[in-house]
Design an enzyme around this catalytic site. Structure first.
Site, mmCIF file in Angstrom:
data_model
loop_
_atom_site.group_PDB
_atom_site.id
_atom_site.type_symbol
_atom_site.label_atom_id
_atom_site.label_comp_id
_atom_site.label_asym_id
_atom_site.label_seq_id
_atom_site.Cartn_x
_atom_site.Cartn_y
_atom_site.Cartn_z
ATOM 1 C CB SER A 68 -5.417 1.145 -3.153
ATOM 2 O OG SER A 68 -4.945 0.895 -1.922
ATOM 3 C CG ASP A 81 -1.078 4.872 -0.707
ATOM 4 O OD1 ASP A 81 -1.768 4.436 -1.642
ATOM 5 O OD2 ASP A 81 -1.322 4.658 0.492
ATOM 6 C CD GLU A 116 -2.794 1.216 0.067
ATOM 7 O OE1 GLU A 116 -3.486 0.211 -0.118
ATOM 8 O OE2 GLU A 116 -2.829 2.205 -0.693
#
Ligand SMILES: *[C@@H]1O[C@H](CO)[C@@H](O)[C@H](O)[C@H]1NC(C)=O
Ligand SMILES: *[C@@H]1O[C@H](CO)[C@@H](O)[C@H](O)[C@H]1NC(C)=O
Ligand SMILES: *[C@@H]1O[C@H](CO)[C@@H](O)[C@H](O)[C@H]1NC(C)=O
Ligand SMILES: *[C@@H]1O[C@H](CO)[C@@H](O)[C@H](O)[C@H]1NC(C)=O
Ligand SMILES: *[C@@H]1O[C@H](CO)[C@@H](O)[C@H](O)[C@H]1NC(C)=O
Length: 647
Positions: A539, A305, A301
């Site tokens: 996401s 990001d 993740e």
């Protein structure tokens, strides 16, 4: 939310002889129960044993705050594009004072506690005046709350103390208390790493769908945006040609919870190919509760990001990383983040409170991106008071000029990628047929929720995208938050003209509808664990949209204007309709239904559509708001400079 107090296995009152029914009615006058009994132990937890009556626990009474009913109006006053006060954000002190529980509230709960035999000097009021804290023995907690306390354990070996069957407060006290902690809510401390293989996935996690390795990066052509989404694809799709000019003043942040961490080597691998001027750069760490990317963990993740955000922002705008630790604590990670920003949830003096030590001591950024699903949006006595309080806190912080951007989820109309739907009143994983379940924080009206789109097979960046088919983009209607005024006509239009004819119990037509907008979420090129991958999920969508808003702020700051703060009322207004590409193809099936179809105008798959950055920026630039009203969100040095300039 709160029901009638009865014995733990009471038959319904209609089955009872009259005197007993009367007794129940009388009880109703002065006792309020949270959670009906008996309840099953929440999924993922098992009952370990009765809690030791001698053990001390910190008991926290979250007090009802003042003026919560006016929060939406306060926000509209500064976030409605028609308002003359647009962009005049509140100071944190004004927020604190406006919502601080009344002295009547504090005194009522305090008086009841002392009447019940608690020594006055054992009761502490939190610095924000919103929590009464006392350390009590389990035996005393059980007596005060008429509850049975147990120890619970989860698959990771974490322990939790609580009373899943419910607790009772006198009626005159309960109206002043949002909830008592720890009681019926299980803020799972379970690791926030990726989807686990366990039978009952945690009620937390990153929003991410699948991923596949890329064998030959060099073979990806610039035009292959339907099969490999690079930074250039995103720039082309959203008309995003950005060089920051206010990077020394502007701020933007991303949140990573628990063991979701990045590694500098992965960033450099990505930047080496796609953003050479960022090689060697890392985000600025804002460690919350000791969160430390170097402590090791799962990097999917955070890598996604940070690569996307730093890649799109470039080196002239720093990215702040809120790394929120989660280990060994039963505190909800959402609470820890909110606490660090403004001191809410901090019950007693920092450092002595087991749960939270970072209390309003961390810098705030103008935009905060969150790619996680946290609590499910269930209308449930164990969950509703907690998520309603969290959403209020997001709203309060939005008043100070922060834009919260969150992923809408990767489970379509189900909760999380593990596809939880409500079956016979129980949250059931694995896509069972049932009622749709939303997710926090996306379903909170004070957060901007972002769904996922993709370029259709064979398509180009000149075409409007479609909602993802690789995974169903999250969206739907809240069971906890009513539909806010600013999305009324857009959502009503959808319900009247395009909504499937589902049984009225399948989704809540009166709830806050989301997502608000959408950006690409499939298949994104990232670097991770020493190689390049295609990854996917809302996401990716949330950080992409967060960067666009940061870039809007950059332009507004350069024009001497405030950051945009809470943007939802503007996004749904007529003046912004032309700033979106209307996504009309796709749907978000789950819970053994077809979910919702995309449609002209707003829809619960792609929101208002995908952004056209230049139009969005210009629409926000046209709105008022002096920069000097938002100085708290700036770094110390820059704030001084601007304060001086503003006289
Ligand atoms: C970004 O952060 C670094 C390290 O703190 C600092 O030296 C630099 O000036 C910052 N860049 C901008 C544009 O503010
Ligand atoms: C967390 O708990 C584990 C097991 O009880 C322990 O080994 C570890 O040191 C704890 N970590 C922290 C940061 O307290
Ligand atoms: C739901 O409850 C009904 C009635 O009690 C029962 O027949 C049905 O099997 C239950 N469904 C599931 C999936 O448990
Ligand atoms: C629908 O949402 C509203 C809040 O808007 C809530 O009060 C109501 O209880 C919800 N209904 C259900 C069935 O969850
Ligand atoms: C709608 O749902 C309710 C509750 O699950 C059920 O009793 C009813 O039969 C359903 N109606 C239809 C038309 O499916």
């Amino acid at each position: 939310m709160r029901g009638l107090k009865g014995t733990r296995s009471a038959p319904s009152s209609s089955d009872l002889p009259l005197p007993m029914a009367l007794t129940q009615l009388l009880l109703f006058a002065f006792a309020t129960v949270v959670a009906a009994a008996p309840r099953s132990v929440p999924a993922g937890w098992s009952l370990h044993r009765r809690a030791d009556p001698e053990a001390l626990i910190p008991l926290k009474f979250s007090l009802a705050q003042s003026n919560v009913d006016k929060l939406e109006a306060f926000l509209l006053d500064i976030a409605d594009p028609q308002s003359p006060k647009y962009g005049q954000h509140w100071s944190p002190v004004r927020v604190k004072e406006t919502f601080r529980p009344s002295s009547e509230t504090v005194n009522t709960v305090h008086a009841w506690l002392t009447h019940e035999g608690v020594q006055a000097d054992k009761i502490q009021l939190s610095p924000n005046g919103d929590i009464l804290h006392l350390d009590v023995t389990i035996a005393d907690a059980e007596r005060l709350l008429q509850a049975d306390y147990y120890e619970y354990s989860d698959e990771d070996g974490s322990m939790h103390v609580g009373c899943h069957d419910g607790y009772t407060l006198p009626e005159h006290v309960s109206m002043h208390v949002d909830f008592v902690w720890p009681t019926v809510h299980f803020d799972a401390p379970r690791s926030l790493s990726r989807r686990s293989a366990s039978t009952s996935p945690p009620l937390w996690g990153r929003d991410g769908a699948g991923k596949t390795p890329i064998d030959n990066l060099a073979a990806i052509a610039a035009a292959d945006c339907d099969t490999s989404v690079t930074l250039d694809c995103l720039r082309a799709l959203y008309n995003f040609d950005f060089t920051p000019v206010s990077g020394d003043v502007n701020t933007v942040g991303v949140v990573e919870f628990g063991k979701n961490i990045y590694r500098a080597e992965e960033l450099d691998l990505f930047f080496g190919t796609y953003r050479p001027d960022q090689v060697g750069n890392i985000p600025t760490l804002i460690s919350v509760e000791g969160g430390d990317p170097d402590a090791g963990g799962s990097e999917d993740e955070a890598s996604l990001d940070i690569e996307l955000m730093m890649g799109l922002l470039g080196p002239k705008q720093n990215l702040s990383l809120y790394q929120v630790a989660q280990q060994n604590s039963s505190m909800d990670p959402t609470d820890r983040l909110l606490a660090a920003l403004d001191g809410s949830y901090c019950s007693i003096a920092p450092a002595t409170d087991e749960g939270i030590t970072d209390c309003g001591n961390k810098p705030r950024t103008n935009v905060i991106s969150i790619s996680y699903h946290l609590n499910p949006d269930l209308n449930d006595p164990a969950i509703s008071p907690v998520v309603q309080r969290q959403c209020t806190e997001f709203g309060k912080q939005s008043l100070t000029g922060i834009t919260f951007v969150a992923s809408s989820g990767d489970g379509g109309v189900a909760y999380g990628a593990s596809q939880a739907c409500l079956v016979n009143g129980t949250l059931t994983f694995g896509g069972a047929k049932g009622t749709f379940v939303g997710q926090l924080p996306a379903s909170c009206p004070f957060v901007t929720a972002v769904g996922a789109t993709s370029v259709p097979p064979g398509g180009t960046t000149d075409q409007v995208e479609e909602s993802t088919t690789d995974f169903p983009s999250g969206g739907g209607f809240s069971n906890n938050f009513p539909r806010p005024s600013w999305q009324d006509s857009a959502v009503q239009n959808y319900l009247d003209n395009f909504a499937p004819d589902y049984n009225a119990t399948i989704f809540n037509r009166t709830g806050r509808a989301y997502p608000d907008v959408a950006t690409n979420g499939y298949p994104i090129v990232v670097a991770e664990k020493g190689r390049f991958l295609h990854t996917s999920g809302t996401s990716a969508s949330a950080p992409i949209f967060a960067v666009l808003i940061a870039a809007v702020n950059d332009a507004r700051i350069a024009a001497g204007k405030s950051p945009v703060g809470f943007i939802n009322p503007a996004l749904y207004s007529d003046a912004f309709a032309h700033t979106f590409n209307d996504v009309i193809v796709g749907s978000n099936p789950a819970c053994q239904t077809d979910g919702f179809p995309a449609a002209p105008g707003w829809d619960p798959v792609s929101g208002m559509g995908t952004p056209n950055f230049e139009k969005l920026r210009d629409a926000f630039l046209a709105l008022p708001g002096m920069l000097s009203t938002s100085l708290h969100a700036l770094s110390g040095q820059a704030a001084k400079r601007f304060a001086a300039a503003a006289g």
